[in-house]
Design an enzyme around this catalytic site. Structure first.
Site, PDB file in Angstrom:
ATOM      1  N   PRO A  98      41.983  41.495  36.335  1.00 52.11           N
ATOM      2  CA  PRO A  98      43.327  41.213  36.833  1.00 52.11           C
ATOM      3  C   PRO A  98      44.149  42.499  36.973  1.00 52.11           C
ATOM      4  CG  PRO A  98      42.767  39.775  34.991  1.00 52.11           C
ATOM      5  CD  PRO A  98      41.702  40.817  35.074  1.00 52.11           C
ATOM      6  N   GLU A  99      44.769  42.632  38.126  1.00 52.19           N
ATOM      7  CA  GLU A  99      45.661  43.762  38.363  1.00 52.19           C
ATOM      8  C   GLU A  99      47.085  43.221  38.452  1.00 52.19           C
ATOM      9  OE1 GLU A  99      44.137  46.216  41.574  1.00 52.19           O
ATOM     10  OE2 GLU A  99      42.088  45.567  41.174  1.00 52.19           O
TER      11      GLU A  99
END
Length: 273
Positions: A4-5
């Site tokens: 996840p960014e």
DNA sequence: CTAAAATCCTGGTGGC
DNA sequence: TGCCACCAGGATTTTA
């Protein structure tokens, strides 16, 4: 399986606020002690109990839970971490290494196949997030500010975008996507950029992150899921990432995969210079 | 100072 | 089909 960014973490935060704000932790079960970065496991368990969740925020790729009593619970999902809220009597999740019990009979479950994720409980959040660079989507993050930061650097652009001290929240997916939109090669050196190229990069970063946020993030192989367990939609809108051999959406030339700074990197060698 | 490499992990992949 | 070596990948730490 990219982690996840910024867009994924922000989507997760948005999904957790409803079920969690106002809840109080009544206990925690820790199935993998290395998940707890600070303090010690026993102190963590003692200190989390009785704390109420006042707010939940994102900073870079970290989730920050502001707790009553002043402490902050900070979580980094790294590669494969997931946060889900479920009733306590729901079946146990595979890879659910850390389970927080809440005062309304639900649980905050931290699942992590690869066990890279980390959890912190600290009095001062800056112990964990203090060294992060600016938020690329902040209203006050201007082109001139970005330009000044870039002008201090000289290395290749891809590792620079991945450097969280340079700018917070960009990971492998959005670094490649932003460089494609900007028409810049991942190995292009920061100290050879023209003013016009810096502006293109600034706009590309913001545009790519905003679009991904609107799509509620990118899910690959089911690794990232929103707080309700559903997947994001941005994988359908990626231009180059994980598209080796497929035609460039701009010129039709096949997308290539190279390694830059030790990271798998996707690009169009015809469009990106 | 920068840059590269090692580290942590394990499911998935590719070779044979 | 089965076995197994190898890889991805963020952030930190270590080494050059």
């Amino acid at each position: 399986m990219p982690m996840p960014e910024l867009p994924e973490v922000e989507t997760i935060v948005n999904g957790l606020q409803g079920p969690l704000i106002g809840r109080t932790f009544t206990g925690v079960r820790i199935g993998w002690e290395n998940i707890i970065a600070r303090p010690t496991v026993s102190e963590f368990q003692r200190r989390i109990r009785g704390r109420r969740i006042l707010s939940i925020r994102r900073r870079g790729k970290y989730l920050i839970f502001d707790l009553s009593g002043g402490d902050s619970l900070i979580i980094h999902l790294k590669m494969t971490g997931q946060l889900l809220v479920k009733p306590a009597d729901a079946p146990a999740d595979k890879y659910g290494h850390t389970v927080f019990d809440l005062d309304d009979g639900t649980q905050l479950r931290f699942l992590d196949v690869r066990k890279f994720g980390r959890v912190y409980l600290v009095a001062d959040e800056n112990e964990v997030v203090g060294a992060l660079g600016p938020e690329p989507l902040a209203d006050d993050f201007t082109l001139s500010q970005f330009s000044a930061l870039v002008r201090k650097r000289k290395g290749a652009l891809k590792p620079l975008l991945l450097n969280q001290r340079f700018m917070a929240g960009i990971g492998n997916i959005y670094a490649d996507e932003a460089l494609f939109v900007a028409g810049l090669h991942p190995r292009h050196k920061a100290d050879t950029l023209t003013d016009e190229e810096i502006e293109r990069l600034y706009r590309a970063i913001r545009q790519v992150l905003r679009q991904a946020l609107a799509d509620e993030g990118t899910t690959f192989d089911g690794a990232y899921r929103k707080a309700d367990g559903r997947e994001g939609r941005h994988q359908e809108n990626l231009k180059v990432f994980r598209r080796k051999g497929q035609p460039c959406p701009r010129c039709g030339h096949p997308i290539e995969r190279i390694v830059v700074g030790g990271r798998g990197t996707y690009l169009c060698t015809r469009c990106q210079k």
